[in-house]
Scaffold this motif. Structure first.
Motif, PDB file in Angstrom:
ATOM      1  N   UNK A  96       0.748  -1.267   0.092  1.00  0.00           N
ATOM      2  CA  UNK A  96       0.079  -0.193   0.066  1.00  0.00           C
ATOM      3  C   UNK A  96       0.808   1.332  -0.126  1.00  0.00           C
ATOM      4  N   UNK A  97       0.741   2.145  -0.935  1.00  0.00           N
ATOM      5  CA  UNK A  97       1.491   3.345  -0.950  1.00  0.00           C
ATOM      6  C   UNK A  97       0.743   4.586  -0.356  1.00  0.00           C
ATOM      7  N   UNK A  98       1.599   5.384   0.333  1.00  0.00           N
ATOM      8  CA  UNK A  98       1.152   6.419   0.993  1.00  0.00           C
ATOM      9  C   UNK A  98       0.494   7.587   0.148  1.00  0.00           C
ATOM     10  N   UNK A  99       1.060   7.538  -1.320  1.00  0.00           N
ATOM     11  CA  UNK A  99       0.531   8.389  -2.062  1.00  0.00           C
ATOM     12  C   UNK A  99      -1.136   8.093  -2.601  1.00  0.00           C
ATOM     13  N   UNK A 100      -1.349   6.783  -2.216  1.00  0.00           N
ATOM     14  CA  UNK A 100      -2.843   6.830  -2.622  1.00  0.00           C
ATOM     15  C   UNK A 100      -3.685   7.142  -1.633  1.00  0.00           C
ATOM     16  N   UNK A 101      -3.175   7.318  -0.329  1.00  0.00           N
ATOM     17  CA  UNK A 101      -3.899   8.209   0.806  1.00  0.00           C
ATOM     18  C   UNK A 101      -3.976   9.434   0.381  1.00  0.00           C
ATOM     19  N   UNK A 106      -7.092  12.243  -0.112  1.00  0.00           N
ATOM     20  CA  UNK A 106      -7.110  13.031   0.370  1.00  0.00           C
ATOM     21  C   UNK A 106      -7.302  14.561  -0.465  1.00  0.00           C
ATOM     22  N   UNK A 107      -6.596  14.575  -1.338  1.00  0.00           N
ATOM     23  CA  UNK A 107      -6.585  15.730  -2.271  1.00  0.00           C
ATOM     24  C   UNK A 107      -7.876  15.617  -3.035  1.00  0.00           C
ATOM     25  N   UNK A 108      -8.750  14.631  -3.247  1.00  0.00           N
ATOM     26  CA  UNK A 108      -9.894  14.606  -4.024  1.00  0.00           C
ATOM     27  C   UNK A 108     -11.048  14.594  -2.763  1.00  0.00           C
ATOM     28  N   UNK A 109     -10.558  15.137  -1.613  1.00  0.00           N
ATOM     29  CA  UNK A 109     -11.790  15.444  -0.682  1.00  0.00           C
ATOM     30  C   UNK A 109     -12.094  14.273   0.213  1.00  0.00           C
ATOM     31  N   UNK A 110     -11.504  13.125   0.095  1.00  0.00           N
ATOM     32  CA  UNK A 110     -11.952  11.731   0.744  1.00  0.00           C
ATOM     33  C   UNK A 110     -11.158  11.774   2.012  1.00  0.00           C
ATOM     34  N   UNK A 111     -11.828  11.191   3.301  1.00  0.00           N
ATOM     35  CA  UNK A 111     -11.491  11.289   4.597  1.00  0.00           C
ATOM     36  C   UNK A 111     -10.911   9.824   4.840  1.00  0.00           C
ATOM     37  N   UNK A 112     -10.600   9.392   6.050  1.00  0.00           N
ATOM     38  CA  UNK A 112     -10.212   8.401   6.436  1.00  0.00           C
ATOM     39  C   UNK A 112     -11.005   7.229   6.155  1.00  0.00           C
ATOM     40  N   UNK A 113     -12.306   7.273   6.498  1.00  0.00           N
ATOM     41  CA  UNK A 113     -13.408   6.303   6.102  1.00  0.00           C
ATOM     42  C   UNK A 113     -13.278   6.250   4.564  1.00  0.00           C
ATOM     43  N   UNK A 114     -13.539   7.136   3.756  1.00  0.00           N
ATOM     44  CA  UNK A 114     -13.333   6.944   2.393  1.00  0.00           C
ATOM     45  C   UNK A 114     -12.327   6.187   1.937  1.00  0.00           C
ATOM     46  N   UNK A 115     -11.037   6.333   2.570  1.00  0.00           N
ATOM     47  CA  UNK A 115      -9.808   5.747   2.125  1.00  0.00           C
ATOM     48  C   UNK A 115      -9.769   4.200   2.337  1.00  0.00           C
ATOM     49  N   UNK A 116     -10.293   3.810   3.580  1.00  0.00           N
ATOM     50  CA  UNK A 116     -10.409   2.351   3.800  1.00  0.00           C
ATOM     51  C   UNK A 116     -11.416   1.782   3.014  1.00  0.00           C
ATOM     52  N   UNK A 117     -12.970   2.580   3.082  1.00  0.00           N
ATOM     53  CA  UNK A 117     -13.763   1.953   2.089  1.00  0.00           C
ATOM     54  C   UNK A 117     -13.586   1.602   0.827  1.00  0.00           C
ATOM     55  N   UNK A 118     -13.028   2.885   0.117  1.00  0.00           N
ATOM     56  CA  UNK A 118     -12.789   2.761  -1.174  1.00  0.00           C
ATOM     57  C   UNK A 118     -11.707   2.425  -1.979  1.00  0.00           C
ATOM     58  N   UNK A 119     -10.379   2.513  -1.298  1.00  0.00           N
ATOM     59  CA  UNK A 119      -9.310   2.657  -1.578  1.00  0.00           C
ATOM     60  C   UNK A 119      -8.276   1.195  -1.077  1.00  0.00           C
ATOM     61  N   UNK A 120      -7.998   1.335   0.077  1.00  0.00           N
ATOM     62  CA  UNK A 120      -7.312   0.410   0.677  1.00  0.00           C
ATOM     63  C   UNK A 120      -8.019  -0.988   0.946  1.00  0.00           C
ATOM     64  N   UNK A 121      -9.198  -0.742   1.433  1.00  0.00           N
ATOM     65  CA  UNK A 121     -10.307  -1.899   1.776  1.00  0.00           C
ATOM     66  C   UNK A 121     -10.180  -3.077   0.577  1.00  0.00           C
ATOM     67  N   UNK A 122     -10.794  -2.415  -0.257  1.00  0.00           N
ATOM     68  CA  UNK A 122     -10.959  -3.322  -1.740  1.00  0.00           C
ATOM     69  C   UNK A 122      -9.718  -3.823  -2.172  1.00  0.00           C
ATOM     70  N   UNK A 123      -8.277  -3.136  -1.843  1.00  0.00           N
ATOM     71  CA  UNK A 123      -7.367  -3.699  -2.454  1.00  0.00           C
ATOM     72  C   UNK A 123      -6.986  -5.038  -1.507  1.00  0.00           C
ATOM     73  N   UNK A 124      -6.991  -4.432  -0.376  1.00  0.00           N
ATOM     74  CA  UNK A 124      -6.373  -5.489   0.937  1.00  0.00           C
ATOM     75  C   UNK A 124      -7.511  -6.812   0.580  1.00  0.00           C
ATOM     76  N   UNK A 125      -8.623  -6.576   0.452  1.00  0.00           N
ATOM     77  CA  UNK A 125      -9.792  -7.586   0.964  1.00  0.00           C
ATOM     78  C   UNK A 125      -9.215  -9.072   0.231  1.00  0.00           C
ATOM     79  N   UNK A 126      -8.776  -9.262  -0.769  1.00  0.00           N
ATOM     80  CA  UNK A 126      -8.485 -10.694  -1.249  1.00  0.00           C
ATOM     81  C   UNK A 126      -7.316 -11.149  -0.590  1.00  0.00           C
ATOM     82  N   UNK A 127      -6.492 -10.350  -0.353  1.00  0.00           N
ATOM     83  CA  UNK A 127      -5.171 -10.978   0.454  1.00  0.00           C
ATOM     84  C   UNK A 127      -5.559 -11.262   2.100  1.00  0.00           C
TER      85      UNK A 127
END
Lengths: 312, 285
Positions: free
Chosen positions: A202-207, A211-232
């Motif tokens: 997981x790269x810090x740039x994704x977070x 954020x630069x698109x206006x998303x918060x912690x919840x959005x990050x985990x729900x739409x970015x990191x969560x789906x990426x990490x889920x299969x693993x």
């Protein structure tokens, strides 16, 4: 090093050398010399044949034949006996529960490690210790917990003196809840080992992008990191499931009577008179275990393959 | 990262490390505590349980047997696996995947299942060959196969085996010399890793020994616990610390200076291994 050797056929090479050596072993075109290079592999194949494939064959054949060698499927219908069904249920419950707890605990630990200094002493210590603890099991592990939270265990006695008795209705350490607790001891480190590479990917740039698109912690985990990490995460949980499903030694040391889970039932069948009377039953149970573990491991491999598409 | 988020993250990390640290270390401390307890409620602490280890003949013979098994398994592993792997890489590269697959099978077949198929084989061995506990080494070699394969595989991948062996052969070395004086010295750390993990696995093995009715260290510990819990826990701690030390050496083992060929990836990652209790494929490649 000595001075470079004169340019003879010895050094010039890879090419000439390898063909010369290869020709020594391989049949030369047109000649009738038999190749003997395969002899070097014979010991390995004989050994694995005798101690890996033969036992597997014994299990498969034995589970499909009667005592006299006739074909039967009765051994598998034997699994449908209520005490064995119950053992399978208990095995699955314990494995699922300890896999879930281990996966969550291990993932949290992995996150705590991944957010730290990647070259730090803490990370190195935690990963090394996890390698060691994930190998830990069996009699010693059972003893460790008996000495800790057993009826004369130091933590139990300490908490009881301070008014907290966690055995109000009797000791549960020697039963399913106890097994779940003890299994988490090797599940959490295993989770750390298998899940950390995905978290590291997981790269810090994704977070920052979130954020630069206006998303918060919840959005990050729900739409970015969560789906990426889920299969693993799911794959690793399956691996943990298979790991505790096949564990025997810890349970055997902890539970001396009866066969709460499938591995203990197999052990009972191997050592008891009833087991000798029906040798096919132990084999069909063993085969059933192998099939379960094989299916779960295959799913794990498929999910890991999905993750490896974006890690690194 | 904002300051409040960094603070929360640090708080989370510290909590996790303390809670899990306690979960992992307290049971080991508790074993030490238990093994030094006196025999009565208010008896002073003593080392009687530890002294009893050497005074229990069953334990001593089981410890000896387990150590012997560890050495035999380790040597047999090196003698069987290393030449085969070298030979396959040099002459049958197309079989490389097959050998890897075979070596990793024991990870997906639970030990408790495999032992069911081993029982008839061991019955035959008992009658026709020997009933010595040392015959367990045959089964243990299967057990350590995946772990030692990975360690040796890492070592072999790090050296240019083809060039090295051809160079040695063209200078007139026989295959034995190539193995002992070229291959082995070039991958000493991988061999050390494979040996350490094999020793640790054999010392912790319970399933095969128990169900094939041999009394190795772990089985003996289990028996003794029924009579004298303190002593059995003392042995268990001793064996555990020994195995921990081996595995810690394994994970911290330095990269030795290897002048001839680089061996940077030769050190064996524990991250690729899985639990003693019948684990599976570690991490995806």
């Amino acid at each position: 090093m000595t001075a470079p050797l004169p340019d003879t056929t010895y050094v010039s090479g890879r090419g000439s050398g390898s063909t010369a050596i290869a020709a020594a072993g391989r049949p030369i075109a047109g000649s009738r010399r038999l190749s003997l290079t395969w002899v070097g592999l014979v010991p390995f194949f004989i050994y694995t044949g005798l101690f890996l494939f033969l036992p597997t064959l014994i299990i498969v054949v034995g589970s499909l034949t009667t005592k006299d060698g006739a074909f039967t499927t009765a051994n598998f219908s034997g699994i449908a006996q209520s005490y064995l069904v119950k053992a399978f249920g208990a095995s699955i419950t314990i494995s699922a529960a300890s896999a879930a707890i281990g996966a969550i605990g291990g993932a949290l630990l992995a996150y705590a490690v991944a957010t730290g200094n990647p070259r730090g002493i803490l990370r190195r210590t935690v990963t090394s210790a996890s390698g060691v603890f994930a190998q830990f099991g069996g009699v010693t592990l059972a003893f460790a917990f008996i000495a800790t939270v057993g009826y004369t265990g130091v933590v139990y006695l300490f908490l009881k003196d301070h008014g907290l008795d966690f055995y109000p209705k009797g000791v549960w350490l020697y039963d399913l809840p106890g097994l779940i607790l003890i299994y988490t001891y090797f599940q959490i480190p295993l989770m750390l080992i298998v899940f950390l590479p995905a978290l590291d990917g997981i790269r810090p740039q994704w977070r920052e992008a979130t954020e630069s698109l206006g998303g918060g912690t919840w959005h990050y985990w729900r739409y970015v990191a969560g789906p990426l990490l889920a299969p693993s995460f799911l794959g690793c949980t399956l691996l943990l499931f298979a790991n505790s499903f096949s564990a025997y030694a810890t349970a055997a040391a902890l539970i001396t009577q009866g066969g709460v889970i499938v591995p203990l039932q197999i052990a009972n069948l191997l050592t008891s008179e009833t087991g000798r009377a029906a040798p096919g039953l132990a084999k069909s149970l063993a085969l059933a275990m192998i099939v379960v573990v094989l299916v779960v491991t295959t799913l794990y491999t498929l999910l890991q393959r999905r993750t490896s598409q974006w890690v690194r | 990262m904002t300051r409040s988020r960094r603070f929360k993250l640090q708080l989370f990390r510290i909590t996790i490390f303390i809670v899990l640290g306690a979960f992992f270390l307290v049971p080991i401390g508790a074993m030490l505590e238990f093994s030094t307890r006196g025999n009565a409620i208010n008896a002073p602490r003593n080392l009687d349980a530890w002294k009893n280890i050497v005074q229990t003949p069953d334990l001593v013979s089981a410890i000896t047997a387990s150590l012997e098994l560890a050495v035999i398994t380790c040597l047999a592993m090196l003698v069987l696996l290393l030449p085969t792997m070298v030979w396959v890489r040099l002459r049958f590269p197309q079989l490389n995947r097959a050998i890897e697959f075979i070596c990793l099978i024991p990870l997906t077949v639970p030990a408790i299942a495999l032992v069911v198929g081993m029982v008839p084989i061991y019955r035959w061995i008992n009658i026709n060959l020997s009933d010595s506990i040392l015959t367990l080494a045959f089964a243990y070699l299967i057990l350590v196969l995946p772990y030692s394969y990975r360690a040796l595989d890492a070592g072999l991948s790090a050296i240019d085996l083809k060039t090295l062996s051809e160079a040695a052969r063209s200078l007139g070395a026989r295959w034995g010399t190539v193995m002992l004086r070229v291959v082995v010295p070039n991958m000493s750390s991988a061999i050390l890793n494979a040996s350490l993990i094999s020793v640790a696995l054999v010392l912790g093995e319970f399933t095969f020994a128990n169900l094939l009715a041999y009394e190795n260290l772990q089985v003996a510990i289990n028996y003794v616990s029924l009579v004298d819990a303190g002593t059995s826990i003392a042995v268990a701690v001793a064996a555990l610390l020994f195995a921990f030390a081996l595995l810690m050496i394994l994970s911290f083992v330095g990269r030795p200076p290897v002048p001839v060929a680089k061996a940077e990836d030769a050190d064996f990652e524990l991250g690729k291994t899985v639990s003693l209790s019948g684990g599976l494929v570690g991490r995806a490649r």
